[in-house]
Design a protein around this motif. Sequence first.
Motif, PDB file in Angstrom:
ATOM      1  N   VAL A 169       0.752  -1.301   0.094  1.00 53.02           N
ATOM      2  CA  VAL A 169      -0.136  -0.061  -0.008  1.00 53.02           C
ATOM      3  C   VAL A 169       0.893   1.222   0.054  1.00 53.02           C
ATOM      4  CG1 VAL A 169      -1.783  -1.396   1.285  1.00 53.02           C
ATOM      5  CG2 VAL A 169      -0.122  -0.027   2.493  1.00 53.02           C
ATOM      6  N   MET A 170       0.250   2.402  -0.297  1.00 54.50           N
ATOM      7  CA  MET A 170       0.952   3.765  -0.166  1.00 54.50           C
ATOM      8  C   MET A 170       1.022   4.217   1.102  1.00 54.50           C
ATOM      9  SD  MET A 170       2.316   3.605  -3.089  1.00 54.50           S
ATOM     10  CE  MET A 170       3.161   5.356  -2.778  1.00 54.50           C
ATOM     11  N   ALA A 171       2.066   4.944   1.560  1.00 54.95           N
ATOM     12  CA  ALA A 171       2.148   5.579   2.869  1.00 54.95           C
ATOM     13  C   ALA A 171       2.273   7.050   2.322  1.00 54.95           C
ATOM     14  CB  ALA A 171       3.309   5.161   3.732  1.00 54.95           C
ATOM     15  N   LEU A 172       1.350   8.102   2.523  1.00 52.26           N
ATOM     16  CA  LEU A 172       1.420   9.208   2.098  1.00 52.26           C
ATOM     17  C   LEU A 172       1.260  10.295   3.347  1.00 52.26           C
ATOM     18  CD1 LEU A 172      -1.646   8.641  -0.523  1.00 52.26           C
ATOM     19  CD2 LEU A 172       0.908   8.503  -0.666  1.00 52.26           C
ATOM     20  N   PRO A 173       1.950  11.277   3.017  1.00 51.96           N
ATOM     21  CA  PRO A 173       1.910  12.384   3.788  1.00 51.96           C
ATOM     22  C   PRO A 173       0.600  13.131   4.060  1.00 51.96           C
ATOM     23  CG  PRO A 173       3.753  12.772   2.556  1.00 51.96           C
ATOM     24  CD  PRO A 173       2.928  11.588   2.010  1.00 51.96           C
ATOM     25  N   GLN A 229      15.345   9.534  -0.992  1.00 44.43           N
ATOM     26  CA  GLN A 229      15.931   9.072   0.348  1.00 44.43           C
ATOM     27  C   GLN A 229      15.908   7.464   0.318  1.00 44.43           C
ATOM     28  OE1 GLN A 229      17.605  11.212   2.434  1.00 44.43           O
ATOM     29  NE2 GLN A 229      18.437   8.975   3.177  1.00 44.43           N
ATOM     30  N   GLU A 230      16.813   6.726   1.062  1.00 38.26           N
ATOM     31  CA  GLU A 230      16.773   5.279   1.184  1.00 38.26           C
ATOM     32  C   GLU A 230      17.208   5.177   2.805  1.00 38.26           C
ATOM     33  OE1 GLU A 230      20.027   3.706  -1.110  1.00 38.26           O
ATOM     34  OE2 GLU A 230      18.747   3.242  -2.848  1.00 38.26           O
ATOM     35  N   ALA A 231      16.291   4.223   3.267  1.00 37.02           N
ATOM     36  CA  ALA A 231      16.349   3.866   4.634  1.00 37.02           C
ATOM     37  C   ALA A 231      16.305   2.288   4.950  1.00 37.02           C
ATOM     38  CB  ALA A 231      15.597   4.765   5.602  1.00 37.02           C
ATOM     39  N   ILE A 232      16.980   1.823   5.970  1.00 35.65           N
ATOM     40  CA  ILE A 232      16.915   0.509   6.000  1.00 35.65           C
ATOM     41  C   ILE A 232      16.025  -0.087   6.988  1.00 35.65           C
ATOM     42  CG2 ILE A 232      19.602  -0.132   5.258  1.00 35.65           C
ATOM     43  CD1 ILE A 232      20.168  -0.431   8.271  1.00 35.65           C
ATOM     44  N   GLN A 233      15.197   0.840   7.777  1.00 33.59           N
ATOM     45  CA  GLN A 233      14.233   0.611   8.595  1.00 33.59           C
ATOM     46  C   GLN A 233      13.047   1.170   8.363  1.00 33.59           C
ATOM     47  OE1 GLN A 233      14.700  -1.695  11.188  1.00 33.59           O
ATOM     48  NE2 GLN A 233      16.988  -1.613  11.051  1.00 33.59           N
ATOM     49  N   MET A 234      11.852   0.241   8.393  1.00 29.38           N
ATOM     50  CA  MET A 234      10.231   0.702   8.013  1.00 29.38           C
ATOM     51  C   MET A 234      10.224   1.862   8.760  1.00 29.38           C
ATOM     52  SD  MET A 234       8.989  -0.219   5.423  1.00 29.38           S
ATOM     53  CE  MET A 234       8.936  -1.478   3.959  1.00 29.38           C
ATOM     54  N   GLN A 235      10.425   1.867  10.217  1.00 33.06           N
ATOM     55  CA  GLN A 235      10.008   2.817  10.972  1.00 33.06           C
ATOM     56  C   GLN A 235      10.719   4.211  10.449  1.00 33.06           C
ATOM     57  OE1 GLN A 235      11.395  -0.123  11.756  1.00 33.06           O
ATOM     58  NE2 GLN A 235      10.823  -0.962  14.090  1.00 33.06           N
ATOM     59  N   THR A 236      11.910   4.274  10.340  1.00 30.57           N
ATOM     60  CA  THR A 236      12.615   5.435   9.855  1.00 30.57           C
ATOM     61  C   THR A 236      11.913   5.941   8.236  1.00 30.57           C
ATOM     62  OG1 THR A 236      14.800   4.622  10.558  1.00 30.57           O
ATOM     63  CG2 THR A 236      14.647   6.364   9.069  1.00 30.57           C
ATOM     64  N   ILE A 237      11.371   5.042   7.536  1.00 31.49           N
ATOM     65  CA  ILE A 237      10.707   5.362   6.353  1.00 31.49           C
ATOM     66  C   ILE A 237       9.567   6.071   6.446  1.00 31.49           C
ATOM     67  CG2 ILE A 237       9.695   4.419   4.180  1.00 31.49           C
ATOM     68  CD1 ILE A 237      11.988   2.478   4.002  1.00 31.49           C
ATOM     69  N   ILE A 238       8.717   5.372   7.490  1.00 36.23           N
ATOM     70  CA  ILE A 238       7.425   6.071   7.806  1.00 36.23           C
ATOM     71  C   ILE A 238       7.737   7.403   8.594  1.00 36.23           C
ATOM     72  CG2 ILE A 238       5.235   5.693   9.262  1.00 36.23           C
ATOM     73  CD1 ILE A 238       5.264   4.048   6.808  1.00 36.23           C
ATOM     74  N   SER A 242       5.975  11.044   7.233  1.00 40.33           N
ATOM     75  CA  SER A 242       5.340  11.751   8.177  1.00 40.33           C
ATOM     76  C   SER A 242       5.819  13.214   8.280  1.00 40.33           C
ATOM     77  CB  SER A 242       5.538  11.358   9.586  1.00 40.33           C
ATOM     78  OG  SER A 242       4.861  12.093  10.584  1.00 40.33           O
ATOM     79  N   ALA A 243       7.237  13.299   7.669  1.00 36.03           N
ATOM     80  CA  ALA A 243       7.929  14.925   7.908  1.00 36.03           C
ATOM     81  C   ALA A 243       7.380  15.363   6.592  1.00 36.03           C
ATOM     82  CB  ALA A 243       9.267  14.634   8.002  1.00 36.03           C
ATOM     83  N   GLY A 244       6.958  14.657   5.643  1.00 30.77           N
ATOM     84  CA  GLY A 244       6.419  15.200   4.314  1.00 30.77           C
ATOM     85  C   GLY A 244       7.571  15.253   3.357  1.00 30.77           C
ATOM     86  N   MET A 245       8.420  14.254   3.613  1.00 32.83           N
ATOM     87  CA  MET A 245       9.784  14.412   2.501  1.00 32.83           C
ATOM     88  C   MET A 245       9.349  13.652   1.495  1.00 32.83           C
ATOM     89  SD  MET A 245      13.598  13.221   3.869  1.00 32.83           S
ATOM     90  CE  MET A 245      15.025  13.186   2.533  1.00 32.83           C
ATOM     91  N   GLY A 246       8.264  12.693   1.499  1.00 38.27           N
ATOM     92  CA  GLY A 246       8.143  11.842   0.264  1.00 38.27           C
ATOM     93  C   GLY A 246       6.876  10.793   0.562  1.00 38.27           C
ATOM     94  N   VAL A 247       6.775  10.017  -0.504  1.00 36.69           N
ATOM     95  CA  VAL A 247       5.930   8.883  -0.226  1.00 36.69           C
ATOM     96  C   VAL A 247       6.627   7.408   0.029  1.00 36.69           C
ATOM     97  CG1 VAL A 247       4.119  10.302  -1.346  1.00 36.69           C
ATOM     98  CG2 VAL A 247       5.594   8.408  -2.745  1.00 36.69           C
ATOM     99  N   ALA A 248       6.123   6.427   0.187  1.00 36.76           N
ATOM    100  CA  ALA A 248       6.606   5.071   0.233  1.00 36.76           C
ATOM    101  C   ALA A 248       5.440   3.878  -0.019  1.00 36.76           C
ATOM    102  CB  ALA A 248       7.260   4.802   1.767  1.00 36.76           C
ATOM    103  N   MET A 249       5.977   2.963  -0.548  1.00 41.74           N
ATOM    104  CA  MET A 249       5.144   1.773  -0.819  1.00 41.74           C
ATOM    105  C   MET A 249       5.708   0.723   0.078  1.00 41.74           C
ATOM    106  SD  MET A 249       4.635  -0.270  -4.289  1.00 41.74           S
ATOM    107  CE  MET A 249       3.763   1.237  -5.311  1.00 41.74           C
ATOM    108  N   VAL A 250       4.704   0.438   0.888  1.00 35.78           N
ATOM    109  CA  VAL A 250       5.164  -0.565   2.260  1.00 35.78           C
ATOM    110  C   VAL A 250       4.078  -1.576   2.177  1.00 35.78           C
ATOM    111  CG1 VAL A 250       6.168   1.661   3.203  1.00 35.78           C
ATOM    112  CG2 VAL A 250       3.616   0.872   3.639  1.00 35.78           C
TER     113      VAL A 250
END
Length: 358
Positions: A169-173, A229-238, A242-250
């Motif tokens: 699903v998409m995680a959106l700000p 941006q890349e991050a190795i932890q899902m918590q960091t990605i979310i 939340s900070a409005g830096m982008g979207v993620a598919m999780v």
Amino acid sequence: MDVRQLRHFVTVAETLHFGRAAERLGMTQPPLSQSILSLEQALGAALFTRTKRTVSLTPFGAAWLPHARAALERMNALPEIARRLREGEAGRLELSFISTADYSILPDLVRRYAQLCPGVEIVLTEATSDVQIAALLAGRQHAGLIIPPSGMALPEALRYRPLVSEPLVMALPESWLREGRLSLAAGRLPPEALAGLPLIIFPRRSAPVFHDLVTGYFAAHVGGAHVVQEAIQMQTIISLVSAGMGVAMVPASLRNLARAGVRYVDRQGRRPAWRPGSSGGPATPPRPWSASSRSRRRARCPDRALAPRQAVTLFSSVRRAAARRWPSSPSRALCRMAGGATAATPAGSSHWWVQTLR
């Protein structure tokens, strides 16, 4: 001093009669008397006070008796302890997992295993798939929940079992939706809305299948992904979403990670799925399949057969040589139990897990 002498001492202490003690032990009295004398010499103190009519414990013997009994009880328990260790009912299980498993199958898997094997100490370690595979091969971990490398190129020394798959699903700000930067159609995000959106994602070195699944989806629908941006932890990605830096598919299970400023939404059209899993055999039925047979492993992976670019897999691995030495270790017990969990998962969800035979 040996175990035989301890048994002799405890039996005489319980009967306070050398003749009855010898009868209970199935021996004659002279060798029993000699055994007690030898034990007293080894201890440097008398255990019994003997007269022609009576036998009694000395103060030293009475004080030492509970320790001797405890030692015999521990010795008598060793065969049962060995059986429980052999059958995977006791010992220590080193289980590693990718961060997304923490929000899907891991809690229930650990809870059920702890209920079935209360004598096993479970040690949990969060790690990316590449780190887990290296640790499994080095013998530092027993089992793990991973996403396999691209092309199913998994080490032959490990065995694997699929667990469950789940849609992405998409995680959106939340702010982007309030401001009208993104619009939903019937509560879903149209694929064309992804064009040009900044994407936050796992680095490919840590999760190549997941990375390729997400970027492949963007490439197929909007011509490519704009990774910021890349991050190795899902918590960091979310957190970055939340900070409005982008979207993620999780994975959809990330809905369990409630975070202010983030909204999880489904996408229109066919949704890519993500699959974690376990080693040792397919989930249903729990019959092991060989990691050394690449053709068999490929044929039994439903995502490779049906939609090789739309699913990722979580695996469990087992080291084969150790399996022959210790066929029912705690990790094998977990692998067998995990197989039962997959049948209960809803259609369309996906995970695998990895186990070492130690």
